[in-house]
Design an enzyme around this catalytic site. Structure first.
Site, PDB file in Angstrom:
ATOM      1  N   SER A 163       0.843  -1.198   0.000  1.00 55.78           N
ATOM      2  CA  SER A 163       0.000   0.000   0.000  1.00 55.78           C
ATOM      3  C   SER A 163       0.877   1.245   0.000  1.00 55.78           C
ATOM      4  CB  SER A 163      -0.915   0.000   1.217  1.00 55.78           C
ATOM      5  OG  SER A 163      -0.154   0.294   2.369  1.00 55.78           O
ATOM      6  N   LYS A 164       0.216   2.382  -0.094  1.00 59.77           N
ATOM      7  CA  LYS A 164       0.914   3.667  -0.205  1.00 59.77           C
ATOM      8  C   LYS A 164       1.974   3.861   0.879  1.00 59.77           C
ATOM      9  CE  LYS A 164      -1.898   6.521  -3.023  1.00 59.77           C
ATOM     10  NZ  LYS A 164      -1.312   5.821  -4.171  1.00 59.77           N
TER      11      LYS A 164
END
Ligand code: GLU
Length: 489
Positions: free
Chosen positions: A260-261
């Site tokens: 994820s980010k």
């Protein structure tokens, strides 16, 4: 199965994710390997989450990675349109066929009623599956509900379909990557294929499209395995040929959580903005589940395609090692042709006035600074001293300049260099002599050079000093050296 036809079917609810890029690549490779067709389909049935910006991003990212499609929304093809929202008139017809065959039924339950069912299942500690309350409604009951203003959804009748084509409730298929997979269809629950607003759900639209687009192999992430069972039943209920399925392991972050980010970039366009080369990125992505038979990891997509076998793709999860990607990227930067690299670096040099340098000087600057680049964007912080009159002196350089030795070296340098012919070749010779003179006085060559480097570049390490002086020019170099001499300040 006649022609091999595969597809990538992204939902435009975000920029193209590297995971989708990997799925696209494996489909692309499979098509190439088998002289097949690679189809791009945009799955935009969820209008609220869709945007044109994301659609453009998907197109641009796939193209940048070199994953060109044979059929798709922009290039067309025999089985279009290739955007689901343009196919809304197709799906109801097939839902109607399923209703007529008894493999689907209308469901009038309201969201509140369904919530209640779910709550009941939770209270009984049972996994929720739809109770089939609407399966056997009579025509009168339906008419009454319609009269109340209720609009029905259409549900697929799992048990009916399973019974028609299989002896038990177990549904099995042979996955191209994971081998035999099975499920007890009693656990699936009759799912909605058409919503009450007349739009199809993902599981239905995907089957109708794969069927009509004659998709022979569906290669996608393992998060779709539970959908695959439902989709197989729909194919069978429609009397269509069931494609072969292959499910890829997930891509995890180095800490083994979902990528994820917070781990770094995740969208292809983000990697590109950060200065990754798409050739490096796609090479790296190929290694997430596939390994070359000769152990040679650096390979172009064309070379990978020669060696690619879907049956050899790993069935387990892969770890997205940013460090490895960085290493690969630096390798790809090193392999870039000079003119190409010069162009690619320009977007990361916009804060400088490139007109200060001639083309030859710019070339030389890139030559002497390219070696340590991991990302194209690293160039920004590697070259500030080539531009402007003055230079920002960092802390270490300041300490160096404060020493007595440095001051002495600089004064002497300024004095002697005034008469030097300012070519790289000559500077090389003169600086060698300069260092040698100081060495005789007991001052190490690197200490001598530190003083000059600190004054001219504001740092104590960087590219080849002779080249730097030649590129910056005599006047600017000596001015900076003079400014670093204390009594001058
Ligand atoms: N639109 C689906 C997704 O983006 C496609 C899945 C599939 O390949 O069937 O996950």
């Amino acid at each position: 199965m006649s022609e091999v036809r595969v597809r990538i079917a992204p939902s435009p609810s975000g920029n193209l994710h590297v995971g989708t890029a990997r799925t696209a690549l494996f489909n692309y490779l499979f098509a190439k390997k088998n002289n097949g067709k690679f189809v791009l389909r945009i799955e935009d049935t969820d209008a609220e989450r869709t945007s044109q910006e994301y659609i453009d991003n998907i197109f641009d990212s796939l193209k940048a990675l070199g994953l060109n499609w044979d059929e798709g929304p922009d290039v067309g093809g025999d089985y279009g349109p290739y955007t689901q929202s343009e196919r809304f008139d197709i799906y109801p017809k097939y839902a109607q066929i399923l209703l007529e065959k008894g493999f689907a039924y209308e469901c009038f339950c309201t969201p509140e009623e369904l919530e209640q069912e779910k709550a009941q299942a939770t209270a009984n500690k049972k996994p929720y599956v739809y109770t089939k309350k609407c399966e056997n409604l009579t025509e009168e009951e339906k008419a009454k509900l319609r009269a109340e203003g209720r609009k029905p959804a259409i549900r697929f009748n799992i048990a009916k379909a399973q019974k028609a084509f299989h002896e038990t409730s177990m549904l099995t298929f042979d996955d191209l990557v994971k081998g035999e997979l099975h499920v007890d269809t009693n656990l699936l629950g009759d799912f909605v294929i058409m919503k009450s607003n007349g739009t199809p759900t993902y599981n239905f639209a995907v089957v109708i499209d794969d069927m009509l687009m004659k998709i022979s192999h569906v290669i996608r992430g393992e998060d779709h395995i539970s959908n695959t069972f439902k989709q197989i039943l729909i194919f069978e209920a429609l009397g269509a040929e069931v494609p072969r399925f292959g499910h890829l392991g997930m891509i995890l972050a180095p800490d083994r959580s979902k990528l994820s980010k917070r781990h770094g970039a995740t969208a292809v366009s983000e990697f590109v903005e950060k200065g990754y080369l798409t050739d490096a990125l796609i090479n790296f992505v190929a290694l997430l589940g596939w390994s070359p038979s000769d152990g040679e990891e650096i390979k172009s997509v064309d070379k990978i395609a020669e060696d690619f076998r879907i049956g050899e793709v790993s069935s387990s999860n892969s770890i997205f090692e940013y460090d490895k990607l960085n290493w690969m990227n630096s390798h790809y930067i090193k392999m870039l042709d000079m003119e190409d690299l010069k162009e690619r670096l320009k977007p990361y040099l916009t804060k400088y006035n490139l007109n200060e340098l001639t083309d030859a000087e710019y070339t030389r600057m890139v030559e002497v600074t390219r070696e340590p680049l991991t990302l194209l964007s690293d160039i920004t912080d590697a070259v500030p001293y080539f531009f402007g009159e003055d230079v920002e002196i960092d802390e270490k350089a300041r300490e160096t300049l404060d020493t007595e030795v440095s001051q002495e070296v600089l004064k002497d340098f300024v004095e002697r260099a005034e008469n030097w012919e300012w070519t790289e070749e000559n500077l090389h010779e003169k600086l060698e002599k300069f260092r040698a003179d100081y060495k005789e006085k007991g001052i190490k060559p690197k200490v001598t050079m530190w003083a000059i480097r600190a004054a001219v570049t504001g740092r104590i390490c960087g590219a080849d000093m002779t080249a730097i002086l030649a590129i910056i020019g005599k006047e600017k170099s000596l001015n900076r050296a003079k400014k670093a001499i204390k009594c001058h300040a």
